[in-house]
Design a protein around this motif. Structure first.
Motif, short mmCIF file in Angstrom:
data_model
loop_
_atom_site.label_atom_id
_atom_site.label_comp_id
_atom_site.label_asym_id
_atom_site.label_seq_id
_atom_site.Cartn_x
_atom_site.Cartn_y
_atom_site.Cartn_z
N ASP A 271 0.84 -1.21 0.00
CA ASP A 271 0.00 0.00 0.00
C ASP A 271 0.87 1.25 0.00
O ASP A 271 0.57 2.25 -0.70
N VAL A 272 1.94 1.26 0.76
CA VAL A 272 2.86 2.41 0.79
C VAL A 272 3.49 2.60 -0.59
O VAL A 272 3.63 3.74 -1.10
N LEU A 273 3.90 1.49 -1.21
CA LEU A 273 4.52 1.57 -2.53
C LEU A 273 3.57 2.19 -3.55
O LEU A 273 3.97 3.05 -4.35
N ARG A 274 2.35 1.73 -3.53
CA ARG A 274 1.37 2.27 -4.46
C ARG A 274 1.12 3.77 -4.22
O ARG A 274 0.96 4.56 -5.16
N SER A 282 6.99 13.81 -8.53
CA SER A 282 7.61 14.81 -7.66
C SER A 282 9.09 14.50 -7.47
O SER A 282 9.55 13.39 -7.73
N GLU A 283 9.82 15.47 -6.96
CA GLU A 283 11.26 15.32 -6.79
C GLU A 283 11.56 14.32 -5.68
O GLU A 283 11.00 14.40 -4.59
N GLY A 284 12.40 13.38 -5.90
CA GLY A 284 12.79 12.36 -4.93
C GLY A 284 11.81 11.22 -4.79
O GLY A 284 11.99 10.37 -3.92
N ALA A 285 10.77 11.16 -5.57
CA ALA A 285 9.77 10.10 -5.45
C ALA A 285 10.34 8.75 -5.82
O ALA A 285 10.01 7.72 -5.21
N MET A 286 11.23 8.68 -6.82
CA MET A 286 11.79 7.39 -7.26
C MET A 286 12.68 6.78 -6.16
O MET A 286 12.67 5.57 -5.96
N ALA A 287 13.42 7.65 -5.47
CA ALA A 287 14.28 7.14 -4.41
C ALA A 287 13.43 6.55 -3.26
O ALA A 287 13.76 5.50 -2.69
N ALA A 288 12.34 7.24 -2.93
CA ALA A 288 11.46 6.74 -1.87
C ALA A 288 10.79 5.44 -2.29
O ALA A 288 10.65 4.49 -1.50
N ALA A 289 10.36 5.35 -3.55
CA ALA A 289 9.72 4.13 -4.05
C ALA A 289 10.70 2.98 -4.03
O ALA A 289 10.36 1.83 -3.68
N LYS A 291 13.23 2.56 -2.02
CA LYS A 291 13.43 2.14 -0.64
C LYS A 291 12.28 1.23 -0.17
O LYS A 291 12.50 0.22 0.51
N VAL A 292 11.03 1.58 -0.52
CA VAL A 292 9.88 0.78 -0.11
C VAL A 292 9.94 -0.61 -0.78
O VAL A 292 9.67 -1.64 -0.14
#
Length: 403
Positions: A271-274, A282-289, A291-292
């Protein structure tokens, strides 16, 4: 006669004629006096009889007391010895000449004899006869001693056999109790492992398919997640903005991910990944994705390891319980057979013990019955041998005195 009686102080009897002119009442008084006299005479007789009986009882009591004293017991013993001596003398001289018979009686009744060498032949005959009786008496005495000893030995031997059988029976009884206890313990262990095996098999049948299904599901998602990690890593490393088409592809893969429904941790990570992928522009979204997704991969691999360990543990326990169940089943059979054999041994020893106990009782009764009479017979033989020894000494003295 009347004068003689008068001198003695007793008045002579004089007949008196009754006077018919006296009143009749005097006759009644005379009759009553006669009746009273009869009663007084009877009472006097009874008194004399009772006193005589008392004196007789007192005399008998005194006689019994006399016989119970120590001196009179010794006298009775001497009389008994004299009777034995007399009987042996009669027995020895029974078929001898009259002179020898008279001499034998003299020997029996006197402490010493007047030696008459003209009667040496009679002395020798009597000495031979008494020696024969002594030999027979000694032989019979020895035979009785031997029989008494043999019966005593037989009784002791029978008792020893019985005690040995009793000890063997006790040992067999203890062995049977131990064998039964061991068999019971084996049955309790078998029952415990049987319950554990049934429960373990039930658990295996219930959980193994679920574990397999979950493990397979995770295994099918791991390649997709690994591929997504590679793509997100490239996009995150690029300084350019993610193309809309590529971003749509990332979102499609995230939406297609399927995790076990009961695993709430994995479901939360998906759910967090989605949610992150919705803001991927947005900026930095790929890095957060990225990590999840990496956290989700670690969770899936960890869960797969847990499932493998749980299945291995369950399988190991079930296998061990089955092996123990089989082992204790064999022990139950063996120990039950051993208990049955020990029971048969105990019963056999019990029969042997009972038979030997009966034989020991019979031997004991035989010895005690014989021994009671044996003591009396031994006392009799001792008296006879003393008498024979005394007579033989007299005859030996007479024969030795005569050339």
């Amino acid at each position: 006669r009347a004068r003689n009686m008068a001198r003695g102080g007793v008045q002579p009897f004089v007949a008196v004629q009754r006077d018919e002119s006296r009143p009749a009442t005097n006759g009644s008084s005379t009759k009553r006096l006669r009746i009273v006299g009869v009663f007084l005479f009877a009472a006097a007789c009874a008194t004399l009889t009772f006193e005589g009986a008392k004196k007789g009882m007192l005399a008998r009591s005194q006689t019994f007391s006399l016989f119970e004293s120590a001196d009179n017991k010794e006298m009775i013993s001497q009389l008994a010895q004299q009777e034995v001596t007399t009987r042996l003398a009669q027995q020895a001289a029974e078929h001898l000449p009259a002179e020898a018979r008279l001499m034998a009686q003299s020997l029996a009744s006197n402490s010493s004899i007047a030696i008459d060498c003209s009667r040496k032949d009679a002395y020798v005959l009597l000495q031979t006869s008494f020696a024969s009786i002594a030999a027979n008496t000694s032989t019979e005495n020895a035979t009785m001693y031997a029989k008494d000893s043999a019966l005593a030995a037989a009784s002791a031997a029978a008792k020893s056999k019985w005690l040995t059988a009793e000890a063997k029976y006790r040992d067999a009884q203890a062995a049977h109790v131990a064998a039964v206890s061991a068999a019971d313990y084996a049955r309790s262990k078998y029952s415990g492992y049987e319950s554990a095996t049934v429960a373990g098999q039930k658990e295996w049948d219930s959980l193994k398919p679920k574990y397999d299904e979950e493990s397979n599901q995770i295994a099918s998602e791991v390649p997709v997640i690994e591929e997504l990690i590679v793509e997100l890593s490239k996009s995150s490393a690029s300084k350019k903005a993610t193309a809309p088409s590529q971003l749509a592809a990332f979102r499609a893969k995230a939406n297609q991910l399927s995790v076990p429904s009961h695993d709430k941790r994995m479901a939360a990570q998906v759910d967090v990944l989605r949610a992150v992928m919705l803001k991927a522009d947005s900026e930095g979204a790929m890095a957060a994705a990225l990590k999840v997704v990496q956290g989700l991969l670690d969770t899936m691999k960890g869960r797969k390891t847990e499932i493998a360990e749980a299945v291995a543990k369950m399988e190991k326990e079930l296998s061990a319980n089955k092996l123990s169940l089989k082992s204790w089943e064999e022990k139950v059979v063996d120990l039950s057979d051993a208990a049955d054999k020990n029971k048969n041994t105990m019963n056999t020893q019990g029969l042997v013990k009972a038979q030997l106990a009966g034989a020991a009782n019979v031997a004991k009764e035989q010895y005690e019955d014989y021994h009671a009479g044996f003591l009396d017979d031994v006392a009799k033989f001792e008296r006879e041998l003393r008498a024979l020894s005394t007579i033989d000494a007299k005859l030996g003295e007479a024969v030795a005195a005569c050339p």
